[in-house]
Scaffold this active site. Structure first.
Site, PDB file in Angstrom:
ATOM      1  N   ASP A   8       2.318   4.093   7.784  1.00  0.00           N
ATOM      2  CA  ASP A   8       1.792   2.737   7.859  1.00  0.00           C
ATOM      3  C   ASP A   8       1.142   2.590   9.244  1.00  0.00           C
ATOM      4  OD1 ASP A   8       1.446   0.017   8.301  1.00  0.00           O
ATOM      5  OD2 ASP A   8       3.414  -0.537   7.503  1.00  0.00           O
ATOM      6  N   ASP A  32      -5.699  -4.729   6.062  1.00  0.00           N
ATOM      7  CA  ASP A  32      -5.975  -5.974   6.795  1.00  0.00           C
ATOM      8  C   ASP A  32      -4.758  -6.908   6.719  1.00  0.00           C
ATOM      9  OD1 ASP A  32      -7.353  -7.978   8.116  1.00  0.00           O
ATOM     10  OD2 ASP A  32      -8.778  -8.377   6.491  1.00  0.00           O
TER      11      ASP A  32
END
Ligand code: AR6
Length: 163
Positions: A8, A32
């Site tokens: 991540d 985003d």
């Protein structure tokens, strides 16, 4: 050095992470959304002071609650079949992000696979553009480390092959 990581992007300890944003710069889904969630409300507040960002360009903000001190927001092209300037715009995203780095003394940066999710860019083609643009430009922009951050092993395999 250029590396590929499956993780991540919001967890990375680099000077800057890149956000695959949309032209409003006010958050969204995909990476985003993950970046805005992890950075906290300060990021959205700063983004509101910026007048958006055209496709192919980049804007920088602080990283707030992220480990990375900076976020570079870029807007990838939406894939429309390949004859709408998509490849030039995608290359421009990578180069625009790198060009911001010297002024902020950014030595390490992590890129997500810009346009490869919601924006539908064919993955192998996007990876070819990303690796070519970054390889030729990163040292000139003062960078020592570039990470291509992938969410899955399939994407990572494409980067490793291309590099
Ligand atoms: N870390 C690393 N990579 C990730 C993460 C994460 N946390 N989350 C997703 N990816 P996308 P786009 C990967 O859709 O195609 C937003 O709504 C994902 O698997 O995030 O440029 C914006 O606001 C994929 O490989 O970005 C725009 O409206 C890659 O990141 C639009 O989506 C990019 O997928 C931009 O679409």
């Amino acid at each position: 050095m250029i590396r590929v990581e499956v993780t991540d992007i919001t967890t990375l300890n680099v000077d800057a992470i890149v956000n695959a944003a949309n032209s409003l710069l006010l958050g969204g889904g995909g990476v985003d959304g993950a970046i805005h969630r992890a950075a906290g409300p300060g990021l959205l507040a700063e983004c509101r002071t910026i007048d958006g960002c055209p496709t192919g360009e980049a804007r920088i903000t602080r990283g707030y609650e992220l480990p990375a001190p900076y976020v570079i927001h870029t807007v990838g092209p939406i894939w429309q079949g390949g004859d709408r300037g998509e490849s030039r715009l995608l290359e421009s995203c990578y180069l625009s992000c790198l060009k911001l780095c010297p002024a902020y003394h950014i030595k390490s940066i992590a890129f997500p696979a810009i346009s490869c999710g919601i924006y539908g860019y064919p993955k192998a083609e996007a990876v070819a553009i990303a690796t070519r643009a970054v390889s030729t430009a990163y040292k000139k922009c003062g960078l020592e480390e570039v990470i291509f951050c992938c969410f899955d092993e399939e994407m990572a395999g494409l980067y490793i092959q291309a590099l």
